[in-house]
Design a protein around this motif. Structure first.
Motif, PDB file in Angstrom:
ATOM      1  N   ASN A  16      31.230  92.593  56.204  1.00  0.00           N
ATOM      2  CA  ASN A  16      31.847  93.255  55.038  1.00  0.00           C
ATOM      3  C   ASN A  16      32.514  92.263  54.063  1.00  0.00           C
ATOM      4  OD1 ASN A  16      31.204  95.676  56.368  1.00  0.00           O
ATOM      5  ND2 ASN A  16      33.254  95.890  57.218  1.00  0.00           N
ATOM      6  N   PHE A  21      31.094  96.416  52.017  1.00  0.00           N
ATOM      7  CA  PHE A  21      30.891  97.191  53.252  1.00  0.00           C
ATOM      8  C   PHE A  21      29.405  97.335  53.578  1.00  0.00           C
ATOM      9  CE2 PHE A  21      30.575 101.389  55.480  1.00  0.00           C
ATOM     10  CZ  PHE A  21      31.185 100.985  56.658  1.00  0.00           C
ATOM     11  N   ASP A  22      29.039  96.853  54.749  1.00  0.00           N
ATOM     12  CA  ASP A  22      27.687  96.950  55.310  1.00  0.00           C
ATOM     13  C   ASP A  22      26.629  96.095  54.610  1.00  0.00           C
ATOM     14  OD1 ASP A  22      28.400  98.576  57.397  1.00  0.00           O
ATOM     15  OD2 ASP A  22      27.345 100.365  56.706  1.00  0.00           O
ATOM     16  N   GLU A 132      21.054  95.829  67.009  1.00  0.00           N
ATOM     17  CA  GLU A 132      22.415  96.131  66.528  1.00  0.00           C
ATOM     18  C   GLU A 132      22.680  97.634  66.556  1.00  0.00           C
ATOM     19  OE1 GLU A 132      25.431  95.431  65.906  1.00  0.00           O
ATOM     20  OE2 GLU A 132      25.650  94.633  63.861  1.00  0.00           O
ATOM     21  N   HIS A 140      22.971  98.582  60.375  1.00  0.00           N
ATOM     22  CA  HIS A 140      23.570  97.847  59.257  1.00  0.00           C
ATOM     23  C   HIS A 140      23.290  96.364  59.455  1.00  0.00           C
ATOM     24  CE1 HIS A 140      26.811  98.324  62.250  1.00  0.00           C
ATOM     25  NE2 HIS A 140      27.010  97.062  61.996  1.00  0.00           N
ATOM     26  N   ASP A 142      25.046  93.594  57.818  1.00  0.00           N
ATOM     27  CA  ASP A 142      26.014  92.612  57.308  1.00  0.00           C
ATOM     28  C   ASP A 142      26.411  91.561  58.333  1.00  0.00           C
ATOM     29  OD1 ASP A 142      27.166  95.039  58.343  1.00  0.00           O
ATOM     30  OD2 ASP A 142      29.130  94.349  57.701  1.00  0.00           O
ATOM     31  N   ASN A 143      26.181  91.814  59.631  1.00  0.00           N
ATOM     32  CA  ASN A 143      26.376  90.759  60.629  1.00  0.00           C
ATOM     33  C   ASN A 143      25.048  90.065  60.963  1.00  0.00           C
ATOM     34  OD1 ASN A 143      28.593  93.059  61.820  1.00  0.00           O
ATOM     35  ND2 ASN A 143      29.328  90.990  61.486  1.00  0.00           N
ATOM     36  N   THR A 185      33.341  99.624  67.458  1.00  0.00           N
ATOM     37  CA  THR A 185      32.736  99.756  66.124  1.00  0.00           C
ATOM     38  C   THR A 185      32.384 101.214  65.844  1.00  0.00           C
ATOM     39  OG1 THR A 185      31.829  97.529  66.263  1.00  0.00           O
ATOM     40  CG2 THR A 185      30.803  98.988  64.672  1.00  0.00           C
ATOM     41  N   ARG A 189      33.848 103.316  62.713  1.00  0.00           N
ATOM     42  CA  ARG A 189      32.951 103.937  61.718  1.00  0.00           C
ATOM     43  C   ARG A 189      33.175 105.448  61.675  1.00  0.00           C
ATOM     44  NH1 ARG A 189      29.139 100.251  59.926  1.00  0.00           N
ATOM     45  NH2 ARG A 189      27.726 101.768  59.034  1.00  0.00           N
ATOM     46  N   ARG A 236      40.990 101.897  57.805  1.00  0.00           N
ATOM     47  CA  ARG A 236      40.900 101.273  59.131  1.00  0.00           C
ATOM     48  C   ARG A 236      42.149 100.504  59.543  1.00  0.00           C
ATOM     49  NH1 ARG A 236      34.790  98.729  59.364  1.00  0.00           N
ATOM     50  NH2 ARG A 236      33.760 100.601  60.175  1.00  0.00           N
ATOM     51  N   GLY A 262      34.617  92.720  59.810  1.00  0.00           N
ATOM     52  CA  GLY A 262      33.756  93.787  60.326  1.00  0.00           C
ATOM     53  C   GLY A 262      34.566  95.040  60.598  1.00  0.00           C
ATOM     54  N   ALA A 263      34.394  95.588  61.800  1.00  0.00           N
ATOM     55  CA  ALA A 263      35.131  96.795  62.157  1.00  0.00           C
ATOM     56  C   ALA A 263      36.494  96.477  62.758  1.00  0.00           C
ATOM     57  CB  ALA A 263      34.292  97.609  63.144  1.00  0.00           C
TER      58      ALA A 263
HETATM   59  N1  HSE Z   1      29.792  96.744  58.464  1.00  0.00           N
HETATM   60  C1  HSE Z   1      30.085  97.130  59.808  1.00  0.00           C
HETATM   61  C2  HSE Z   1      31.325  97.995  59.815  1.00  0.00           C
HETATM   62  C3  HSE Z   1      30.313  95.912  60.642  1.00  0.00           C
HETATM   63  O1  HSE Z   1      32.293  97.609  59.150  1.00  0.00           O
HETATM   64  O2  HSE Z   1      31.336  99.027  60.459  1.00  0.00           O
HETATM   65  C4  HSE Z   1      30.616  96.227  62.071  1.00  0.00           C
HETATM   66  O3  HSE Z   1      29.644  95.752  62.917  1.00  0.00           O
END
Ligand code: HSE
Length: 311
Positions: A16, A21-22, A132, A140, A142-143, A185, A189, A236, A262-263
């Motif tokens: 992120n 995000f994502d 993933e 997603h 992004d990682n 995670t 989410r 979050r 991330g999360a």
């Molecule tokens: N983009 C994801 C999230 C990364 O923020 O939920 C978590 O793996």
């Protein structure tokens, strides 16, 4: 040239990067996962062992991120041989540092080196994405994308993803502080609202555009002024004890931006190199005041992605 057995390494990542995000993420040079992959005459995927920071992970390939990535790869390529893997976790489980992605990425990069004709990384991306999805319940990138390609990476699209490695001003460092707590995670989410206020969308879009333009033009003031997640972080941050104090500590010590990796629960801050040590110290102290001990690292951002390494 293909081999019968290889070891691949995939780095941890900050997903992120606050404002993307994502779709945006970058590598961390401090930690990562390793996967040893070996050809077997009988077809199918087998997990021989899981060692390292988290061993309590599924051994059934279809429930494991690395295993699922390889099932997807072996199926798509109709591989005439099987693959046995040993996973060595370097990334703590549930830390927000892209551990599930790194295992999936290391697995496909290792398996790729076993092929007669290895595939380009872009083809490996979709296999790792399937891995993933097992861990987080959603696809997603992004990682996955930065762990595979390296550096700060923007991904556009899911079915036919386009990858862009974004240049980062060389003076920038990322301070990472991982408090010793587990955050799922899936749960991080699940709590997110499914709709976004129009004014927040405008603000976040401007921030993402400003941030990327700041990276391209070496404009640290632009990066700082646009480094704010107005959508995900406010929702979050309640899951991370002391987050507000940790962020305040980083910003008071000249960070360009600070948010959730991330999360979560890892919190990261971008800063110029000479402020990094001071920022790290105050972030760790702020977590300690909330009774959380923490691991901490300072990383460059333009680092290498996943690769085959010596055993
Ligand atoms: N983009 C994801 C999230 C990364 O923020 O939920 C978590 O793996």
């Amino acid at each position: 040239m293909n081999q019968d057995s290889v070891t691949a390494f995939a780095p941890a990542t900050v997903g992120n990067v606050g404002i993307g995000f994502d779709i945006l993420g970058h590598t961390v040079n401090a930690v990562g996962d390793r996967v040893h992959a070996r050809r077997t005459p009988e077809r199918g995927i087998r997990i021989a062992s899981i060692t390292g920071t988290s061993t309590n992970l599924p051994m059934q390939p279809e429930k494991n991120t690395a295993g699922m990535a390889l099932i997807s790869m072996a199926g798509a390529l109709s591989l005439p041989f099987g693959i046995e893997i040993s996973i060595e976790k370097g990334i703590p489980l549930g830390s927000g540092l892209g551990g599930s992605a790194a295992s999936a990425v290391a697995a496909v990069v290792g398996a790729n080196a076993l092929l007669e004709e290895p595939l380009p990384k872009l083809d490996l991306l979709k296999f790792a994405m399937q891995g993933e999805a097992v861990a987080s319940g959603s696809v997603h990138v992004d990682n996955i994308a930065p762990s595979l390609f390296g550096g700060l990476v923007l991904t556009v699209g899911i079915d036919h993803p386009r990858i862009k490695q974004i240049p980062v001003p060389p003076s920038i460092r990322c301070v990472l502080v991982h408090p010793h707590m587990f955050l799922s995670t899936r749960e991080a989410r699940r709590i997110l609202r499914k709709s976004v206020d129009l004014s927040d969308l405008v603000w976040q879009t401007a921030n993402l555009a400003g941030f990327l333009s700041g990276c391209y033009t070496n404009d640290l003031a632009m990066i700082r002024d646009s480094f704010e997640d107005v959508i995900i972080e406010p929702q979050r941050s309640q899951l991370i004890p002391g987050f507000k104090a940790v962020k305040q500590a980083a910003m008071a010590n000249r960070a360009l931006g600070c948010s959730i990796s991330g999360a979560g629960p890892t919190v990261f801050a971008w800063c110029e190199e000479h402020f990094a040590e001071g920022i790290r110290t105050t972030m760790v102290e702020a977590f300690a005041e909330h009774n959380l001990t923490a691991d901490h690292w300072i990383s460059t951002i333009d680092t290498e992605g996943a690769r085959v390494v010596a055993d």
